[in-house]
Every structure is written in C-alpha cells, then in structure tokens.
Design a protein around this motif. Structure first.
Motif, PDB file in Angstrom:
ATOM      1  N   GLY A  46      20.986  21.450  28.338  1.00 44.59           N
ATOM      2  CA  GLY A  46      20.778  20.398  29.354  1.00 44.59           C
ATOM      3  C   GLY A  46      19.872  19.210  28.615  1.00 44.59           C
ATOM      4  N   THR A  47      20.289  17.965  28.694  1.00 46.68           N
ATOM      5  CA  THR A  47      19.388  16.815  28.535  1.00 46.68           C
ATOM      6  C   THR A  47      19.668  16.051  29.569  1.00 46.68           C
ATOM      7  OG1 THR A  47      18.886  15.151  26.844  1.00 46.68           O
ATOM      8  CG2 THR A  47      21.339  15.680  27.070  1.00 46.68           C
ATOM      9  N   GLN A  48      18.300  15.482  29.925  1.00 42.56           N
ATOM     10  CA  GLN A  48      18.271  14.558  31.242  1.00 42.56           C
ATOM     11  C   GLN A  48      18.593  13.206  30.847  1.00 42.56           C
ATOM     12  OE1 GLN A  48      17.237  15.388  34.644  1.00 42.56           O
ATOM     13  NE2 GLN A  48      17.920  13.317  35.013  1.00 42.56           N
ATOM     14  N   VAL A  49      19.301  12.547  31.800  1.00 40.28           N
ATOM     15  CA  VAL A  49      19.633  11.004  31.493  1.00 40.28           C
ATOM     16  C   VAL A  49      19.564  10.561  32.926  1.00 40.28           C
ATOM     17  CG1 VAL A  49      21.442   9.498  31.548  1.00 40.28           C
ATOM     18  CG2 VAL A  49      21.589  11.258  29.882  1.00 40.28           C
ATOM     19  N   THR A  50      18.170   9.587  32.836  1.00 36.38           N
ATOM     20  CA  THR A  50      18.090   8.799  33.905  1.00 36.38           C
ATOM     21  C   THR A  50      18.055   7.317  33.854  1.00 36.38           C
ATOM     22  OG1 THR A  50      16.286  10.514  34.262  1.00 36.38           O
ATOM     23  CG2 THR A  50      16.052   8.378  35.659  1.00 36.38           C
ATOM     24  N   VAL A  51      18.919   6.559  34.907  1.00 39.01           N
ATOM     25  CA  VAL A  51      19.282   5.376  34.713  1.00 39.01           C
ATOM     26  C   VAL A  51      18.494   4.832  35.804  1.00 39.01           C
ATOM     27  CG1 VAL A  51      21.104   3.709  34.608  1.00 39.01           C
ATOM     28  CG2 VAL A  51      21.454   6.008  33.662  1.00 39.01           C
ATOM     29  N   HIS A  84      25.409  28.620  19.519  1.00 40.57           N
ATOM     30  CA  HIS A  84      24.275  27.919  20.104  1.00 40.57           C
ATOM     31  C   HIS A  84      24.452  26.575  20.049  1.00 40.57           C
ATOM     32  CE1 HIS A  84      21.944  31.849  20.604  1.00 40.57           C
ATOM     33  NE2 HIS A  84      22.328  31.843  19.408  1.00 40.57           N
ATOM     34  N   LEU A  85      24.325  25.913  21.020  1.00 41.32           N
ATOM     35  CA  LEU A  85      24.474  24.446  21.301  1.00 41.32           C
ATOM     36  C   LEU A  85      23.088  23.780  21.307  1.00 41.32           C
ATOM     37  CD1 LEU A  85      27.584  24.394  23.424  1.00 41.32           C
ATOM     38  CD2 LEU A  85      27.667  24.368  21.164  1.00 41.32           C
ATOM     39  N   VAL A  86      22.691  22.612  20.551  1.00 40.43           N
ATOM     40  CA  VAL A  86      21.655  22.000  20.559  1.00 40.43           C
ATOM     41  C   VAL A  86      21.930  20.583  20.886  1.00 40.43           C
ATOM     42  CG1 VAL A  86      19.512  21.185  19.230  1.00 40.43           C
ATOM     43  CG2 VAL A  86      20.241  23.507  19.055  1.00 40.43           C
ATOM     44  N   GLU A  87      21.428  20.111  21.939  1.00 46.71           N
ATOM     45  CA  GLU A  87      21.816  18.673  22.685  1.00 46.71           C
ATOM     46  C   GLU A  87      20.376  17.639  22.314  1.00 46.71           C
ATOM     47  OE1 GLU A  87      23.717  20.573  26.463  1.00 46.71           O
ATOM     48  OE2 GLU A  87      21.633  20.285  26.079  1.00 46.71           O
ATOM     49  N   SER A  88      20.804  16.394  22.218  1.00 45.85           N
ATOM     50  CA  SER A  88      19.654  15.420  21.934  1.00 45.85           C
ATOM     51  C   SER A  88      20.512  14.220  22.558  1.00 45.85           C
ATOM     52  CB  SER A  88      19.371  15.328  20.628  1.00 45.85           C
ATOM     53  OG  SER A  88      20.425  15.123  19.581  1.00 45.85           O
ATOM     54  N   GLY A  89      19.363  13.209  22.680  1.00 44.35           N
ATOM     55  CA  GLY A  89      19.835  11.911  23.036  1.00 44.35           C
ATOM     56  C   GLY A  89      19.511  11.363  24.398  1.00 44.35           C
TER      57      GLY A  89
END
Length: 115
Positions: free
Chosen positions: A108-113, A3-8
C-alpha cells in the motif's frame, strides 16, 4: 510467491497529479490482471483500475477520464497515472496481481489530496 513493491504516493493539492508504480518480483503473464485498488478510512477496498491483454482496462467510474492505467510487461511493472486529483481520491492505494488465480497485494502507498 509474487512480491509487489509500490512507489509514487504522496501529498498533492487538489487538481494535481501523481503516478503510482508497482513492480512485481517475477514476470506476470500478460493475460493475468494487474491493477490498483484503494481503501479510504472507514470504507471498503474498491477497484480503481485493472489491465490485462485482450481486454479494455476497467476503471472505477469516478476516476474515468482522470486516471490511466498501463503496464510494461518487460519491466514487470504496472502504472497508474492520476490527474485532476480530488480530495475524495485520498486513500491507501494497493497494487494487485492475479497470477494464475492467486491474488497478490502490495503493501500500500498513501495518496493524500488536500483541498
């Protein structure tokens, strides 16, 4: 089953920085790859960066010199330091581990620029 847990992830202005982290539920052998992919709306998922022992990291050409991947095997964590972010970096970023030939993905983690 890993299991993979993403953050940031988050929202940043163009030129800003973010660091993504992904912690695995078990130790990943150092020669097995850990990395990051991304998928923007309407586009295919693409490899952003990948790291494993014994090889230089792989980077998507458009992020070379701006992004740095690293891993801490003791913490079972892979990081993606993203600097000088551009609006075209906007995507969902997915952590990936290839553990003895089996692929595992984070949520998945959302990155918005913003421009």
């Amino acid at each position: 089953q890993v299991h993979l847990v993403e953050s940031g992830g988050g929202l940043v202005p163009a030129g800003g920085s973010l660091t993504l982290s992904c912690e695995a539920s078990e130790t990943i052998f150092s020669s097995n790859p850990m990395g990051w992919y991304r998928q923007a709306p309407g586009k295919q998922r693409e490899l952003v960066a990948r790291i494993r022992s014994g090889s230089d990291p792989d980077y998507l050409p458009s992020v070379m010199g701006r992004f740095t991947i690293s891993r801490d095997n003791a913490r079972k964590t892979v990081y993606l330091q993203m600097n000088r972010l551009k609006p075209e970096d906007t995507a969902i970023y997915y952590c990936h581990v290839g553990n003895w030939g089996v692929d595992y993905w984070g949520q998945g983690t959302q990155v918005t620029v913003s421009s």
